[in-house]
Design a protein around this motif. Structure first.
Motif, mmCIF file in Angstrom:
data_model
loop_
_atom_site.group_PDB
_atom_site.id
_atom_site.type_symbol
_atom_site.label_atom_id
_atom_site.label_comp_id
_atom_site.label_asym_id
_atom_site.label_seq_id
_atom_site.Cartn_x
_atom_site.Cartn_y
_atom_site.Cartn_z
ATOM 1 N N ASN A 1 0.763 -1.371 -0.464
ATOM 2 C CA ASN A 1 0.432 0.221 0.148
ATOM 3 C C ASN A 1 0.762 0.719 -0.018
ATOM 4 O O ASN A 1 0.831 2.261 -0.732
ATOM 5 C CB ASN A 1 -0.667 -0.191 1.229
ATOM 6 N N GLN A 2 1.970 0.709 1.004
ATOM 7 C CA GLN A 2 2.761 2.550 1.191
ATOM 8 C C GLN A 2 3.755 2.799 -0.694
ATOM 9 O O GLN A 2 4.086 4.151 -0.509
ATOM 10 C CB GLN A 2 3.918 2.375 2.164
ATOM 11 N N ALA A 3 3.482 1.555 -0.873
ATOM 12 C CA ALA A 3 4.812 1.359 -2.128
ATOM 13 C C ALA A 3 3.911 1.972 -3.435
ATOM 14 O O ALA A 3 4.028 3.038 -4.139
ATOM 15 C CB ALA A 3 5.564 0.780 -2.906
ATOM 16 N N ARG A 4 2.673 1.955 -3.133
ATOM 17 C CA ARG A 4 2.058 2.653 -4.060
ATOM 18 C C ARG A 4 0.081 3.589 -3.714
ATOM 19 O O ARG A 4 -0.164 4.312 -4.225
ATOM 20 C CB ARG A 4 1.026 1.876 -4.444
ATOM 21 N N SER A 5 1.104 4.939 -3.034
ATOM 22 C CA SER A 5 0.922 6.209 -2.529
ATOM 23 C C SER A 5 0.296 5.639 -1.536
ATOM 24 O O SER A 5 -0.791 7.404 -1.068
ATOM 25 C CB SER A 5 0.748 6.992 -3.464
ATOM 26 N N GLY A 6 -0.083 5.523 -0.973
ATOM 27 C CA GLY A 6 -1.676 4.697 0.688
ATOM 28 C C GLY A 6 -2.837 4.799 0.387
ATOM 29 O O GLY A 6 -2.746 4.587 -1.074
ATOM 30 N N GLY A 7 -3.581 5.314 0.747
ATOM 31 C CA GLY A 7 -4.817 5.500 0.423
ATOM 32 C C GLY A 7 -5.892 4.244 0.980
ATOM 33 O O GLY A 7 -6.938 4.485 1.351
ATOM 34 N N VAL A 8 -5.308 3.189 1.924
ATOM 35 C CA VAL A 8 -5.889 2.355 2.587
ATOM 36 C C VAL A 8 -5.423 1.915 3.394
ATOM 37 O O VAL A 8 -4.280 1.785 4.183
ATOM 38 C CB VAL A 8 -5.770 0.889 1.386
ATOM 39 N N ILE A 9 -6.656 1.671 4.133
ATOM 40 C CA ILE A 9 -6.168 0.728 5.770
ATOM 41 C C ILE A 9 -6.605 -0.322 5.638
ATOM 42 O O ILE A 9 -7.312 -1.043 4.848
ATOM 43 C CB ILE A 9 -7.080 1.616 6.755
ATOM 44 N N VAL A 10 -5.234 -1.301 6.418
ATOM 45 C CA VAL A 10 -5.579 -2.749 6.443
ATOM 46 C C VAL A 10 -6.175 -3.006 7.729
ATOM 47 O O VAL A 10 -5.339 -2.775 8.745
ATOM 48 C CB VAL A 10 -3.875 -3.020 6.267
ATOM 49 N N ARG A 11 -7.261 -3.683 7.881
ATOM 50 C CA ARG A 11 -7.463 -3.985 9.490
ATOM 51 C C ARG A 11 -7.062 -6.038 8.932
ATOM 52 O O ARG A 11 -8.151 -6.486 8.114
ATOM 53 C CB ARG A 11 -8.677 -4.188 9.853
ATOM 54 N N LYS A 12 -6.567 -6.683 10.428
ATOM 55 C CA LYS A 12 -6.392 -8.280 10.520
ATOM 56 C C LYS A 12 -7.865 -8.559 10.920
ATOM 57 O O LYS A 12 -8.709 -7.604 12.047
ATOM 58 C CB LYS A 12 -5.778 -8.312 11.676
ATOM 59 N N ALA A 13 -8.733 -9.380 10.198
ATOM 60 C CA ALA A 13 -10.426 -9.944 10.305
ATOM 61 C C ALA A 13 -10.364 -11.437 10.709
ATOM 62 O O ALA A 13 -10.319 -11.276 9.446
ATOM 63 C CB ALA A 13 -11.109 -9.185 10.281
ATOM 64 N N ALA A 14 -10.433 -11.873 11.591
ATOM 65 C CA ALA A 14 -10.272 -13.354 11.996
ATOM 66 C C ALA A 14 -9.210 -14.004 11.041
ATOM 67 O O ALA A 14 -8.363 -13.724 11.071
ATOM 68 C CB ALA A 14 -11.551 -13.792 11.441
ATOM 69 N N ARG A 15 -9.267 -15.028 10.306
ATOM 70 C CA ARG A 15 -8.650 -15.161 9.705
ATOM 71 C C ARG A 15 -8.406 -14.337 7.318
ATOM 72 O O ARG A 15 -7.675 -14.884 7.095
ATOM 73 C CB ARG A 15 -8.607 -16.598 8.953
ATOM 74 N N SER A 16 -8.528 -13.246 8.450
ATOM 75 C CA SER A 16 -8.261 -12.243 6.678
ATOM 76 C C SER A 16 -8.340 -10.959 6.846
ATOM 77 O O SER A 16 -8.221 -10.771 7.766
ATOM 78 C CB SER A 16 -9.846 -12.269 6.169
ATOM 79 N N TYR A 17 -7.529 -10.067 5.601
ATOM 80 C CA TYR A 17 -7.397 -8.512 6.077
ATOM 81 C C TYR A 17 -8.310 -7.915 5.364
ATOM 82 O O TYR A 17 -8.931 -8.628 4.421
ATOM 83 C CB TYR A 17 -6.194 -8.342 5.330
ATOM 84 N N THR A 18 -9.341 -7.067 6.390
ATOM 85 C CA THR A 18 -9.996 -5.978 5.142
ATOM 86 C C THR A 18 -9.862 -4.822 4.625
ATOM 87 O O THR A 18 -8.597 -4.456 5.345
ATOM 88 C CB THR A 18 -11.051 -5.546 6.507
ATOM 89 N N LEU A 19 -9.431 -4.725 3.287
ATOM 90 C CA LEU A 19 -8.901 -3.497 2.792
ATOM 91 C C LEU A 19 -10.272 -1.884 3.025
ATOM 92 O O LEU A 19 -11.276 -2.665 1.917
ATOM 93 C CB LEU A 19 -8.052 -3.607 1.675
ATOM 94 N N LEU A 20 -9.980 -0.981 3.616
ATOM 95 C CA LEU A 20 -11.000 0.458 3.855
ATOM 96 C C LEU A 20 -10.143 1.554 2.608
ATOM 97 O O LEU A 20 -8.936 1.715 3.123
ATOM 98 C CB LEU A 20 -10.638 0.128 5.541
ATOM 99 N N SER A 21 -11.230 2.016 2.479
ATOM 100 C CA SER A 21 -11.024 3.452 1.711
ATOM 101 C C SER A 21 -10.394 4.500 2.887
ATOM 102 O O SER A 21 -10.582 4.775 4.171
ATOM 103 C CB SER A 21 -11.431 4.195 0.765
ATOM 104 N N GLU A 22 -8.998 5.216 3.098
ATOM 105 C CA GLU A 22 -8.608 6.203 4.093
ATOM 106 C C GLU A 22 -9.446 7.135 4.372
ATOM 107 O O GLU A 22 -9.722 7.745 4.763
ATOM 108 C CB GLU A 22 -7.121 6.218 3.700
#
Length: 62
Positions: A14-35
């Protein structure tokens, strides 16, 4: 790859591509949210193979 390493890998991507995404660990997966809006962008689940994830849902925003 363990959970912490996967989280760092996704955040680094995400950071290498200028950010804009929040990453959250949830259960066995990862949720990506718009900043900007907090809207869910995708859910990713590691497959067990290094650097490989299954896309569980995708909204096409990014």
């Amino acid at each position: 790859m363990n959970a912490d390493a996967m989280l760092k890998h996704i955040e680094g991507f995400n950071q290498a591509r200028s950010g804009g995404v929040i990453v959250r660990k949830a259960a066995r997966s990862y949720t990506l949210l718009s900043e900007r809006t907090g809207t869910p962008i995708a859910r990713l689940r590691p497959t067990g193979n290094v650097d490989t994830v299954q896309v569980l849902c995708w909204n096409g925003e990014r």
